[in-house]
Design an enzyme around this catalytic site. Structure first.
Site, PDB file in Angstrom:
ATOM      1  N   GLU A 299     -52.174  26.160  32.436  1.00 15.72           N
ATOM      2  CA  GLU A 299     -52.345  25.313  33.477  1.00 15.72           C
ATOM      3  C   GLU A 299     -52.836  26.409  34.687  1.00 15.72           C
ATOM      4  O   GLU A 299     -53.498  26.028  35.620  1.00 15.72           O
ATOM      5  CB  GLU A 299     -51.271  24.358  33.787  1.00 15.72           C
ATOM      6  CG  GLU A 299     -51.497  23.161  34.416  1.00 15.72           C
ATOM      7  CD  GLU A 299     -52.522  22.266  33.460  1.00 15.72           C
ATOM      8  OE1 GLU A 299     -53.653  21.827  33.814  1.00 15.72           O
ATOM      9  OE2 GLU A 299     -51.974  21.951  32.331  1.00 15.72           O
TER      10      GLU A 299
ATOM     11  N   GLY B 202     -60.369  15.678  30.737  1.00 17.71           N
ATOM     12  CA  GLY B 202     -61.691  16.137  30.808  1.00 17.71           C
ATOM     13  C   GLY B 202     -61.887  17.245  32.100  1.00 17.71           C
ATOM     14  O   GLY B 202     -62.835  17.054  32.439  1.00 17.71           O
TER      15      GLY B 202
ATOM     16  N   SER C 269     -57.400  18.050  38.575  1.00 19.73           N
ATOM     17  CA  SER C 269     -58.138  16.632  38.677  1.00 19.73           C
ATOM     18  C   SER C 269     -57.843  15.558  38.267  1.00 19.73           C
ATOM     19  O   SER C 269     -58.290  14.321  38.116  1.00 19.73           O
ATOM     20  CB  SER C 269     -59.455  17.269  37.716  1.00 19.73           C
ATOM     21  OG  SER C 269     -60.046  18.162  38.374  1.00 19.73           O
TER      22      SER C 269
ATOM     23  N   ASP D 166     -56.096  26.935  36.504  1.00 21.04           N
ATOM     24  CA  ASP D 166     -56.524  25.663  37.517  1.00 21.04           C
ATOM     25  C   ASP D 166     -56.452  26.236  39.120  1.00 21.04           C
ATOM     26  O   ASP D 166     -57.059  25.603  39.686  1.00 21.04           O
ATOM     27  CB  ASP D 166     -55.735  24.551  37.379  1.00 21.04           C
ATOM     28  CG  ASP D 166     -56.561  23.557  36.618  1.00 21.04           C
ATOM     29  OD1 ASP D 166     -57.584  23.796  35.928  1.00 21.04           O
ATOM     30  OD2 ASP D 166     -55.843  22.279  36.115  1.00 21.04           O
TER      31      ASP D 166
ATOM     32  N   THR E  22     -56.025  17.668  27.627  1.00 19.64           N
ATOM     33  CA  THR E  22     -55.326  16.709  28.296  1.00 19.64           C
ATOM     34  C   THR E  22     -55.475  15.074  27.632  1.00 19.64           C
ATOM     35  O   THR E  22     -56.476  15.263  26.846  1.00 19.64           O
ATOM     36  CB  THR E  22     -56.228  16.523  29.774  1.00 19.64           C
ATOM     37  OG1 THR E  22     -56.017  17.791  30.230  1.00 19.64           O
ATOM     38  CG2 THR E  22     -55.263  15.739  30.804  1.00 19.64           C
TER      39      THR E  22
HETATM   40  N1  GLY Z   1     -55.431  19.899  33.107  1.00 25.20           N
HETATM   41  C1  GLY Z   1     -56.382  19.207  33.716  1.00 25.20           C
HETATM   42  C2  GLY Z   1     -56.329  19.093  35.348  1.00 25.20           C
HETATM   43  O1  GLY Z   1     -55.136  19.254  35.823  1.00 25.20           O
HETATM   44  O2  GLY Z   1     -57.147  18.644  35.958  1.00 25.20           O
END
Ligand code: GLY
Length: 647
Positions: free
Chosen positions: A491, A543, A522, A494, A443
C-alpha cells in the site's frame, strides 16, 4: 432530462431508483458471456448467473431479512450465514472480509486495510472505520526514489502497517452484535475445510508468467501455482496456516496480531516483520526490505472518521474523507457535471453518447489534476476539503468543460484555498503532479444491509493483486518456515514516489511519505441517502484511482439514466484518472462513441479494459424491501434473506 431542483422531485427520483430496480432483470451490454465458469467446476456455491450468460437470479428480487453483495460467492455466503445467526450488517461485513482473505486472497485480507462505512439505523449515525495501512517510523520521503513500480511494489519497503484486524475488531466491538470470534468462524471453516477454486482465483494467478506477482516469493508461488502450474478450476483449495492465524485472533483478539506474545501463542507479529523485510533476490541491484518493527505494529490504531457529504441533483451522497481522495474527487466530478443534462438524449446526451462521455472525461481530468496536488492524509496535511467542493470553486472548474471539444492543454490544478478560508489571496496556478498510474487489482468492495436496516459499505485492499506477493511468516530455529497464510500489502506505493517537498518551507507534499502517515487512497465506500436521512443505497468499487470513476458512473447511471441498480452496475464504464486525455472504457462501451472520442475524433487516447467491480445493496424507502446488485466483472454474488424470500 433530470435537472431537478425541488425537494419533491428529489423524492420522486429517489423512489424511482428503487421502483425501477424492482422491475427489470435486463443485463445491459454484451459482456454477459464473459467470465463463464470453466467446465468441470464443482463448487458447492453457485457462481453468479450473469457470469454464465444469464441475468442474475437476484435482479429485481426483494428481501426483508438482509442482503449481502460481495465479489465472491463463498464470501457472500459467509456474510449471509452470520446474518442468519443473528448478527447485524457489521458482523456480516466482517465475516465477509475474513472470508475474502481465504477465497479472494489476491484482493484483500488481514495483511492490508480498508474503509468500512457503517450506517446504524437506531441512531441514524453514519461513521467510517479507517483501517488504512500506515507508514512505519523508519519510512522516509525518499525511500522509493529511483525504484520503478515493478521494483518498489514487490519489495518489503512497500508494506504498510496492516490495519484490517484492528479495524474489524473495533467494528464488531462498537457496532456489532456478535463477537469477533463468532464472525471469524465461516472464514476459519473455509480456510480449514477448503473451497472449490473459482475461475477468478485460478485465472488471476498468471502461473505461466515469470513476472507474476502471485509467484514473487517461493511460498506464494507454491500456494498459487503448485508445482509451477495453474490449479484446476473446481479443485479443493485449503489454507491451513491462515485457519490457524484466524484461530489465534479469534482466541486472543487483535492484540494477538499486533503484539508478539509467545506466552499466549501469538507469533503473527514476527511473521509480519520478517515478511516485510523481503528482498526479491532476482532483482539487480538487490531489492529493499521494509523498516517496520514490533513497536510500529503495537502502536497501530484504527481511526473513526466522519464521512464527507455532498449532493448530486438533490440526492445526498456520503463517501470517504482523507486519507482517501474518494469523496472529494467523486463529489467534485459530480458537481462539475450537474450543469449538463446527462440523461437527455434529445439534447445529444444520454447513456454512452459522445457528449456525455466527453464532459464526463473532462470533469474527471479536472478533478484528478486537483487530487494530485491537494489530497493526502489530512492528519498530516491541510487538505482544503471545503474549498475543493465550494460551489464557486467547482463552478470555475466546470466552466472549462466544453461539450464537443477536448479540454486542451491538459488541465492543471487550481487553488481551492481561497474558497476554504476567507482573506487568503489566490496563489498562482499549480503544476500538475505526475499522473497516478493504476496498477491496482488488489482491492474488493462489498455491501450489506440487515433486517434492522443497518447498512455497511466496505472497501478493503492489499493494493496490487497479491500485494507484494509474500506471505507473512518467519524462519524457525531449525530453518523451516512458519507460514501465517496471508499476503502482505504494498500500500505504501500509493504515496508519491518522488517527494514534492516545498523548497522554500521544507514542508512535505500532501502525499509524500512521512512516518505514521497513511498513503492517499482512492477507495470510496459510499452511500446515497433519502431526504429523511435514511440510507437508500450502499456501493463502492476496487480499481485504484479508477474506483472514483466507477462510483461516479454508477451514480450517473442511476440518477441521470434511470437505470435499475443491476443495470447501473453492468453498464460499461468510462474512466480517466489523471489530467491526461487518456480514457479507459469497458470493452463493451458503445463502439461509435469510442471511435468519436479517439484520435480521429476528439483526440483522446482510448483504452479498452474492465473498470472496477461494484457491489451494492438498496432499501426501497417506501416499502422497506431490500435489493442487491453485483458485478460480473468479477464473481459478484448477491444473497438475500430469507433464502426462499426473493420474488
Ligand atoms: N488500494 C487502493 C486504494 O487505496 O486506492
Amino acid at each position: 432530462m433530470h435537472m431537478h431542483s425541488s425537494p419533491s422531485l428529489f423524492r420522486l427520483t429517489t423512489t424511482r431508483v428503487a421502483i425501477l430496480l424492482a422491475c427489470s432483470t435486463v443485463v445491459v451490454g454484451a459482456h454477459a458471456d464473459r467470465g463463464k465458469a470453466a467446465p468441470g467446476l464443482q463448487s458447492s456455491v453457485n457462481l453468479p448467473e450473469q457470469s454464465q450468460g444469464k441475468p442474475p437470479a437476484w435482479a429485481g428480487k426483494a428481501f426483508r431479512q438482509g442482503v449481502v453483495s460481495a465479489a465472491n460467492p463463498y464470501a457472500a455466503e459467509a456474510g449471509a450465514k452470520i446474518l442468519e445467526q443473528g448478527g447485524n450488517a457489521v458482523d456480516a461485513a466482517v465475516a465477509v472480509a475474513y472470508a475474502l482473505n481465504v477465497v479472494e486472497p489476491q484482493s484483500a485480507g488481514i495483511g492490508g486495510g480498508g474503509f468500512m462505512m457503517i450506517h446504524m439505523a437506531r441512531t441514524g449515525q453514519t461513521v467510517i472505520i479507517d483501517s488504512r495501512e500506515e507508514a512505519p517510523a523508519g519510512a522516509t520521503a525518499s525511500m522509493f526514489v529511483g525504484q520503478a513500480f515493478s521494483r518498489r511494489s514487490l519489495q518489503g519497503v512497500a508494506v504498510g502497517i496492516p490495519g484490517m484486524v484492528r479495524g474489524t475488531e473495533m467494528a464488531v466491538n462498537d457496532y456489532g452484535k456478535l463477537s469477533l470470534s463468532q464472525v471469524l468462524q465461516p472464514a476459519i471453516a473455509l480456510a480449514d475445510g477448503g473451497f472449490a477454486a473459482t475461475p477468478r482465483f485460478v485465472g488471476s494467478t498468471a502461473c505461466s508468467s515469470a513476472t507474476s506477482r502471485a509467484k514473487n516469493s517461493p511460498v506464494a508461488a507454491e500456494y498459487f501455482c503448485p508445482g509451477g502450474d495453474f490449479r484446476a478450476v473446481g479443485s479443493l483449495v485449503t489454507n491451513k496456516p491462515l485457519a490457524q492465524t484466524f484461530r489465534q485472533i479469534a482466541a486472543h483478539g487483535a492484540d494477538c496480531f499486533y503484539r508478539h506474545m509467545p506466552e499466549k501463542g501469538c507469533d503473527i507479529a514476527l511473521g509480519i516483520i520478517e515478511g516485510q523485510q523481503y528482498n526479491q533476490p532476482n532483482l539487480s541491484p538487490i531489492g529493499k526490505g521494509g523498516s517496520m518493527t514490533l513497536a510500529d505494529l503495537a502502536q497501530y490504531q484504527a481511526k473513526l472518521r466522519v464521512p464527507i457529504e455532498g449532493s448530486y441533483r438533490g440526492h445526498r451522497i456520503k463517501s470517504m474523507p482523507p486519507p482517501s481522495s474518494g469523496a472529494l474527487t467523486v463529489l467534485q466530478i459530480l458537481k462539475m457535471l450537474e450543469r449538463f443534462p446527462l440523461g437527455d438524449a434529445s439534447q445529444g446526451y444520454g447513456f454512452g453518447a459522445l457528449k456525455t462521455a466527453n464532459v464526463m472525461a473532462d470533469a474527471m481530468r479536472l478533478a484528478f489534476a486537483d487530487r494530485a496536488i491537494w489530497m493526502g492524509d489530512a492528519d498530516f496535511a491541510p487538505v482544503p476539503a471545503r474549498g475543493l467542493l465550494a460551489k464557486d470553486y467547482v463552478a470555475i472548474r466546470s466552466q472549462q468543460i466544453t461539450p464537443g471539444a477536448r479540454l486542451n492543454p491538459n488541465p492543471s490544478a487550481d487553488d481551492p484555498r481561497p474558497y476554504e478560508m476567507a482573506g487568503l489571496s489566490a496563489a498562482t496556478r499549480l503544476a500538475v503532479a505526475a499522473p497516478p498510474i493504476s496498477h491496482e487489482n488488489g482491492t474488493t468492495h462489498f455491501s450489506v444491509v440487515d433486517k434492522w436496516g443497518n447498512v455497511v459499505s466496505y472497501t478493503n485492499t492489499i493494493e496490487s493483486g497479491y500485494g507484494i506477493g509474500v506471505f507473512a511468516g518467519y524462519t524457525l530455529p531449525d530453518g523451516s518456515f512458519k507460514n501465517h497464510g496471508f499476503l502482505l500489502n504494498n500500500e505504501l506505493t500509493d504515496f508519491n514516489t518522488t517527494p514534492t517537498t516545498n523548497p522554500f518551507t521544507g514542508t512535505a507534499g500532501f502525499n509524500d511519505v512521512e512516518p505514521g502517515k497513511r498513503p492517499r487512497s482512492s477507495m470510496a465506500p459510499s452511500m446515497i441517502f433519502n431526504p429523511d436521512g435514511s440510507p437508500l443505497m450502499a456501493y463502492g468499487s476496487p480499481g485504484g484511482a479508477t474506483i472514483i470513476n466507477s462510483v461516479v458512473n454508477v451514480t450517473i447511471n442511476l440518477i441521470d439514466h434511470g437505470m435499475t441498480m443491476q443495470e447501473a452496475v453492468d453498464a460499461p464504464r468510462l474512466s480517466v484518472s489523471s489530467a491526461n486525455p487518456t480514457i479507459t472504457v469497458d470493452p463493451w462501451f458503445p463502439a461509435a462513441t469510442v471511435t468519436a472520442l479517439g484520435p480521429l475524433g476528439l483526440g483522446y487516447a482510448v483504452n479498452l479494459s474492465d473498470v472496477g467491480s461494484v457491489q451494492t445493496v438498496l432499501i426501497d424507502p417506501k416499502t422497506g424491501k431490500q435489493y442487491g446488485a453485483a458485478d460480473a466483472r468479477r464473481e459478484g454474488t448477491v444473497i438475500g434473506l430469507p433464502r426462499s424470500g426473493g420474488r
